[in-house]
Design an enzyme around this catalytic site. Structure first.
Site, PDB file in Angstrom:
ATOM      1  CE1 TYR A  59     -23.496  38.105  37.991  1.00  0.00           C
ATOM      2  CE2 TYR A  59     -24.103  39.711  36.214  1.00  0.00           C
ATOM      3  CZ  TYR A  59     -23.210  39.182  37.240  1.00  0.00           C
ATOM      4  OH  TYR A  59     -22.039  39.945  37.558  1.00  0.00           O
ATOM      5  CD  GLN A  94     -17.447  50.998  30.461  1.00  0.00           C
ATOM      6  OE1 GLN A  94     -16.732  50.437  31.431  1.00  0.00           O
ATOM      7  NE2 GLN A  94     -17.590  52.097  30.089  1.00  0.00           N
ATOM      8  CG  ASN A  95     -23.970  49.797  29.267  1.00  0.00           C
ATOM      9  OD1 ASN A  95     -23.377  50.031  30.186  1.00  0.00           O
ATOM     10  ND2 ASN A  95     -24.478  51.007  28.662  1.00  0.00           N
ATOM     11  CG  HIS A 112     -17.601  45.027  30.577  1.00  0.00           C
ATOM     12  ND1 HIS A 112     -17.712  46.100  31.305  1.00  0.00           N
ATOM     13  CD2 HIS A 112     -16.257  45.128  30.328  1.00  0.00           C
ATOM     14  CE1 HIS A 112     -16.871  46.858  31.548  1.00  0.00           C
ATOM     15  NE2 HIS A 112     -15.486  46.084  31.114  1.00  0.00           N
ATOM     16  N   GLY A 178     -21.985  58.256  29.382  1.00  0.00           N
ATOM     17  CA  GLY A 178     -22.580  57.477  30.720  1.00  0.00           C
ATOM     18  C   GLY A 178     -21.735  56.649  31.157  1.00  0.00           C
ATOM     19  CB  SER A 180     -18.036  56.335  36.636  1.00  0.00           C
ATOM     20  OG  SER A 180     -17.737  54.878  36.896  1.00  0.00           O
ATOM     21  CG  LEU A 205     -26.120  62.959  35.374  1.00  0.00           C
ATOM     22  CD1 LEU A 205     -27.311  63.667  34.452  1.00  0.00           C
ATOM     23  CD2 LEU A 205     -26.982  62.032  36.158  1.00  0.00           C
TER      24      LEU A 205
END
Ligand code: APR
Length: 238
Positions: A59, A94-95, A112, A178, A180, A205
């Site tokens: 991290y 979530q970033n 997150h 962006g 999944s 994408l």
């Protein structure tokens, strides 16, 4: 997508794909983080208990890296949307990078956690943190040397879920950008939004695991899809 003019409350979920074109690795794409590092070694409480140096070094590396990156056209477009949209808006990300905020967005919720916060396990405060944690620096509030990254690890509960569900209940448009759709609870938001009557749009994408739940999917890079979509929304407001 139905006439944009009818929307009042928008919830946007973003994932690593929105920051990919800023040079921040995604997790599951080719060459992604989880190809280079085992989740079990760096992103679980068990890993931190077993080998804290390995986790802190991982991290520290990421915290340093994101400070060298800049927001891309997708972040900037969402910043413009936040500034000009008069309706309800919540960007649930979530970033753990700060590119949404550096792109001008304010109505952002980091479910997150955030790289640029540390979390003191002694006094529970979350001081802003830009440097390394590997040397066990003292907590600026209580002096204890019990700081960990303020990131939600696998097996831990994401932050501010009540606020997210409250926003989903109000939403008439849910947009995913962006991601999944591989990780819950975020991957379940589209179904909840849809069952609550919201329209649903995916900008990605490639098709995600949850694509079937979206009324519409647009495929392409975020830096192209997001500015176009934001133009559509803001034009509809005029
Ligand atoms: N533009 C749009 N979408 C993109 C781009 C791009 N330039 N580049 C990649 N993508 C898409 C990929 O097609 C993929 O669907 O972004 C998605 C990234 O997926 P993941 O790497 O799985 O990242 P994410 O969905 O954010 O992961 C969810 O998993 O590892 C945990 O906590 C971590 O928040 C993370 C969560």
């Amino acid at each position: 997508m139905a006439a944009m003019a009818k929307y009042r409350n928008i919830v946007i979920l973003t994932g690593a794909g929105v920051s990919a074109e800023s040079g921040i690795d995604t997790f599951r794409d080719a060459g992604g983080l989880w190809e280079k590092h085992r989740v079990e070694d760096v992103a679980t409480p068990e890993a931190f208990a077993r080998d804290p140096n390995l986790v802190l070094r991982f991290y520290d590396m990421r915290r340093e890296a994101i400070q060298t990156k800049v927001p891309n056209a997708a972040h900037l477009a969402l910043g413009r949307l936040d500034a000009e949209w008069r309706g309800g808006l919540l960007i649930v990300t979530q970033n753990v990078d700060d590119l949404h905020e550096r792109g001008g967005a304010r109505r952002v919720l980091h479910m997150h956690g955030e790289h640029l916060n540390a979390w003191c396990l002694a006094c529970d405060r979350r001081p802003r943190w830009t440097g390394p944690l590997i040397d066990r620096p003292p907590c600026p509030a209580c002096g204890s040397r019990a700081l960990r990254p303020d990131v939600v690890w696998f097996g831990e509960v994401p932050y501010r879920m009540d606020e997210i569900h409250a926003a989903l209940r109000e939403a008439d448009l849910f947009v995913s950008i962006g991601t999944s759709g591989a990780v819950y609870p975020a991957a379940g938001f589209v179904r909840a939004a849809r069952e609550l009557g919201a329209d649903t749009l995916e900008l990605n994408l490639e098709r995600s695991k949850g694509s079937a739940w979206f009324a519409e999917t647009r495929l392409g890079p975020a830096t192209e899809l997001v500015p176009d979509w934001v133009d559509e929304v803001l034009t509809s407001m005029a």
